[in-house]
Design a protein around this motif. Structure first.
Motif, PDB file in Angstrom:
ATOM      1  N   GLY A  73       0.802  -1.212   0.000  1.00  0.00           N
ATOM      2  CA  GLY A  73       0.000   0.000   0.000  1.00  0.00           C
ATOM      3  C   GLY A  73       0.835   1.261   0.000  1.00  0.00           C
ATOM      4  N   GLU A  74       0.161   2.367   0.360  1.00  0.00           N
ATOM      5  CA  GLU A  74       0.775   3.686   0.380  1.00  0.00           C
ATOM      6  C   GLU A  74       0.228   4.486   1.548  1.00  0.00           C
ATOM      7  OE1 GLU A  74      -0.433   5.188  -3.463  1.00  0.00           O
ATOM      8  OE2 GLU A  74       1.436   4.535  -4.381  1.00  0.00           O
ATOM      9  N   VAL A  75       1.010   5.464   1.994  1.00  0.00           N
ATOM     10  CA  VAL A  75       0.572   6.438   2.992  1.00  0.00           C
ATOM     11  C   VAL A  75       0.992   7.819   2.509  1.00  0.00           C
ATOM     12  CG1 VAL A  75       0.636   4.862   4.968  1.00  0.00           C
ATOM     13  CG2 VAL A  75       2.666   6.180   4.385  1.00  0.00           C
ATOM     14  N   GLN A  76       0.364   8.852   3.050  1.00  0.00           N
ATOM     15  CA  GLN A  76       0.684  10.242   2.696  1.00  0.00           C
ATOM     16  C   GLN A  76       1.681  10.814   3.694  1.00  0.00           C
ATOM     17  OE1 GLN A  76      -0.401  11.478  -0.415  1.00  0.00           O
ATOM     18  NE2 GLN A  76      -1.429  13.116   0.464  1.00  0.00           N
ATOM     19  N   THR A  77       2.648  11.550   3.183  1.00  0.00           N
ATOM     20  CA  THR A  77       3.538  12.328   4.031  1.00  0.00           C
ATOM     21  C   THR A  77       4.023  13.541   3.252  1.00  0.00           C
ATOM     22  OG1 THR A  77       5.480  12.298   5.482  1.00  0.00           O
ATOM     23  CG2 THR A  77       5.638  11.009   3.460  1.00  0.00           C
TER      24      THR A  77
END
Length: 149
Positions: A61-65
């Motif tokens: 998956g992915e996360v925002q930063t």
């Protein structure tokens, strides 16, 4: 009366022009992080919230930063050298480069193989400490390039 009509027309035009600005799409401004450059591996170790030896197994998956998408990887932990991470595989996000593409030179955790990972935590997620200095190849039999004590 003509003067009133002229002022009214100018007023209507101004309102139309100004409201048109809000109808236009808003451009995104990039967040540009000025990353710290560590001169030695010891400095990386000292500044990291956690350090481990591990191997990235797969993307998860992915996360925002900082307004960017960061790839999350499942990492098999061989040894925790600093910090407290759970046992077994852990999720680690690869810190993206900012001011442009997330990974212009490729995601360092996609490199495969055994690596030293220098980590920091944000909002309950583990990230590599910086885009360029958060992961380093660490072949079996290589001595640690820093002291842990």
């Amino acid at each position: 009366m003509r003067r009133f009509a002229g002022i009214t027309t100018i007023g209507v035009l101004l309102v139309a022009l100004l409201s048109g600005c809000w109808l236009l799409p808003v451009s995104r401004t990039d967040t540009c992080v000025d990353w710290v450059r560590f001169e030695t591996m010891q400095q990386r170790f000292d500044h990291a919230g956690a350090v481990l030896v591990g191997t990235a197994l797969k993307r998860d998956g992915e996360v925002q930063t900082y307004g960017y998408q960061a790839n999350v990887h499942v990492v098999e932990v061989e040894q925790v050298l600093k910090g407290s991470l759970g046992e077994g595989p852990v999720r680690i996000a690869s810190m993206p480069v900012t001011c442009g593409a997330s990974y212009p030179d490729g995601d360092p955790l996609d490199a495969g193989g055994r690596q030293l990972l220098f980590l920091t935590q944000q909002n309950g997620e583990w990230f590599t400490m910086t885009p360029d200095q958060g992961a380093a190849p660490f072949p079996a039999g290589t001595p640690l390039p820093f002291t842990t004590g």
